[in-house]
Design an enzyme around this catalytic site. Structure first.
Site: not given
Length: 424
Positions: A307, A364
Site C-alpha cells: 500500500h 483491495d
C-alpha cells in the site's frame, strides 16, 4: 486548533532568515507552517502534496509505518468488528459513537431518506445501457442538487446536517439502480424494514418476480464490513477533491460528485477491480508460481499487495481476510479464480521476497474477492467504494464548513515560455 510547540524552523533565503512556526497535532509528526514563505516572493514545491498538510482535521489519523488507522481515535479493526456501518457514520459525523437512543434515531433518519425523487429515475434513461456505472453515478449524484435545493444554505448547520443524512441514505439506492440499469432489470425500491447493508443487497439482487428473495446474513455482514473499512481514509485524492470543491462554496452534491470522479481513477478507487483483472490475466493456479517469479523480476505488477500509505501492513486487511474466509465458507464456492487468489495469498505470506518488502495482501485484494463471491460485477466495485466513502467525504465537507476556511489555491513552478511578443 493545533498547538504551537514553541519551536521554529529557520529558512535562509537571499541572506535573510525566515522563522517558520512549528505546530503539533495530537498524533503524528510536527508540522512546519510555510505560509510566510510567500511574503518573501517564494512558493514551496511539493508534487503530489506528499509533505504538505492542507488542512486541520479531527476525523481520521493514519500512521502508515505502524499500520494504524483511527477514526475519531477508535482503531478501524474495533469499529469493523464491534460496530456497524451506520454507527461508524455517526462517529465520523459527530465525533462520538452513538448511545442506543442516538443510534436508533440516526438509523431512523437514514431509513426515512432512502427514497429519491421519482423524476431522478428518469435521468438513467439518458445513459446508454453499456455505460460504466461510475459514469452514471457522477451524473445522478450531481443531479440531486436539482431536487434538494430547499436545504442549500451551507452556512446553516441544520441544512448541512440534513444534506449529510440524505447523501448517506440515497447513495445506496442510486448505486443499486446504476447496476440494475446496466443489466436491464427494473429498479427495486428501498425497504426500510432492512438494515443498511441488507437494503443495498436487496436492491441489487431482488427482482419483482422473486418476491421471497432473502438476503444471506453472512453476505450482509460482509457488505457492512466492506462499507465500514472504506468509510474514510484521511486526506486522499478524492477527499482532497471534495474539500477543494467545497472551498469554493459549491453545493454538497456537486462536491460529492467531484469526489466520485476522482475515486474513479484506477490508481485510487479502481484497485480492487485491478485485482480481478490481474487474476484474469494469470488464468489458472498452475500459472501463479511463474507469475510471482515475474513479479520478483519486475516484469509484471502485483495488484492488491502492499500500500502506498501503509509501509508495514494494511490494518483493514486482517478483518477483511476473516470476512473473506467467512463468505467463501458460507457460499461453498468452487471458483477457479478464487482458488487462484488464495494461492497468490499463500505465496505472498510465505515467500521471503514479499515478506521483506512488506508486500502483504491489502484491503483491495480481499474486498475484490468478497465482492466477486457475492456476485457483484467488477464494474460495480468502485461504485461500492464510493457508496462507503460518501460518509467520509461529507464528514470532511462538514468539518471544513464548521470553521473558517479559505478557497483552495495551489501554486505552481512555471517552466513554460517567458514573455514574448507576436511579430507579424
Amino acid at each position: 486548533m493545533s498547538a504551537a510547540t514553541g519551536k521554529k524552523a529557520v529558512l535562509q533565503l537571499d541572506g535573510k532568515e525566515i522563522e517558520l512556526p512549528i505546530y503539533s497535532g495530537t498524533l503524528g509528526p510536527d508540522v512546519i507552517d510555510v505560509k510566510d514563505v510567500l511574503a518573501s516572493g517564494h512558493f514551496t514545491f511539493d508534487p503530489g502534496f506528499m509533505a504538505t498538510a492542507a488542512c486541520e482535521s479531527k476525523i481520521t489519523f493514519i500512521d502508515g509505518d505502524k499500520g494504524v488507522l483511527l477514526h475519531r481515535g477508535y482503531p478501524i479493526d474495533q469499529l469493523a468488528t464491534q460496530a456497524d456501518y451506520l454507527e461508524t457514520c455517526y462517529l465520523l459525523l459527530n465525533g462520538e459513537l452513538p448511545t442506543a437512543e442516538q443510534k436508533a434515531e440516526f438509523d431512523a433518519k437514514v431509513r426515512n431518506h432512502t427514497m429519491v425523487h421519482d423524476q431522478v429515475s428518469r435521468f438513467f434513461n439518458g445513459f446508454r445501457r453499456d455505460a460504466h456505472p461510475m459514469a452514471i453515478m457522477v451524473g445522478v449524484v450531481g443531479a440531486l442538487s436539482a431536487f434538494y435545493h430547499n436545504a442549500f444554505d451551507i452556512e446553516d448547520v441544520n441544512h448541512r446536517e440534513i444534506t449529510a443524512i440524505r447523501l448517506i441514505a440515497k447513495i445506496p439506492t442510486l448505486a443499486a439502480w446504476s447496476y440494475k440499469y446496466t443489466v436491464g432489470q427494473p429498479f427495486i425500491y428501498p425497504r426500510n424494514d432492512l438494515d443498511y447493508a441488507e437494503n443495498f443487497l436487496h436492491m441489487m439482487f431482488a427482482t419483482p418476480a422473486d418476491r421471497d428473495y432473502k438476503v444471506n446474513p453472512v453476505l450482509a455482514k460482509a457488505m457492512d464490513r466492506i462499507f465500514t473499512l472504506h468509510a474514510d481514509h484521511e486526506q486522499n485524492a478524492s477527499t482532497s477533491t471534495v474539500r477543494l470543491a467545497g472551498s469554493t462554496g459549491a453545493n454538497p452534491y456537486a462536491c460529492i460528485s467531484s469526489g466520485i470522479s476522482a475515486l474513479w481513477g484506477p490508481a485510487h478507487g479502481g484497485a480492487n477491480e485491478a485485482v480481478l483483472k490481474m487474476l484474469d490475466e494469470i488464468g489458472s493456479v498452475e500459472n501463479v508460481a511463474e507469475f510471482m517469479e515475474k513479479v520478483k523480476r519486475k516484469e509484471v505488477k502485483l495488484m492488491g499487495f502492499g500500500h502506498r500509505v501503509y509501509k508495514n501492513f494494511d490494518p483493514r486487511a486482517k478483518v477483511m481476510k476473516e470476512t473473506c474466509d467467512e463468505v467463501l465458507e458460507a457460499l461453498g464456492i468452487d471458483d477457479p479464480q478464487l482458488a487462484l487468489a488464495m494461492e497468490l495469498e499463500k505465496i505472498a505470506l510465505s515467500d521471503e521476497y514479499f515478506i521483506k518488502r512488506n508486500l502483504y495482501p491489502n484491503v483491495d485484494f480481499y474486498s475484490g474477492i468478497i465482492l466477486k463471491a457475492i456476485g457483484i460485477p467488477t464494474s460495480m466495485f468502485t461504485v461500492i467504494f464510493a457508496l462507503a466513502r460518501t460518509v467520509g467525504w461529507i464528514s470532511h465537507w462538514l468539518e471544513m464548513h464548521s470553521a473558517p476556511y479559505k478557497i483552495g489555491r495551489p501554486r505552481q513552478l512555471y517552466t513554460g515560455e517567458t514573455r514574448r511578443d507576436i511579430n507579424r
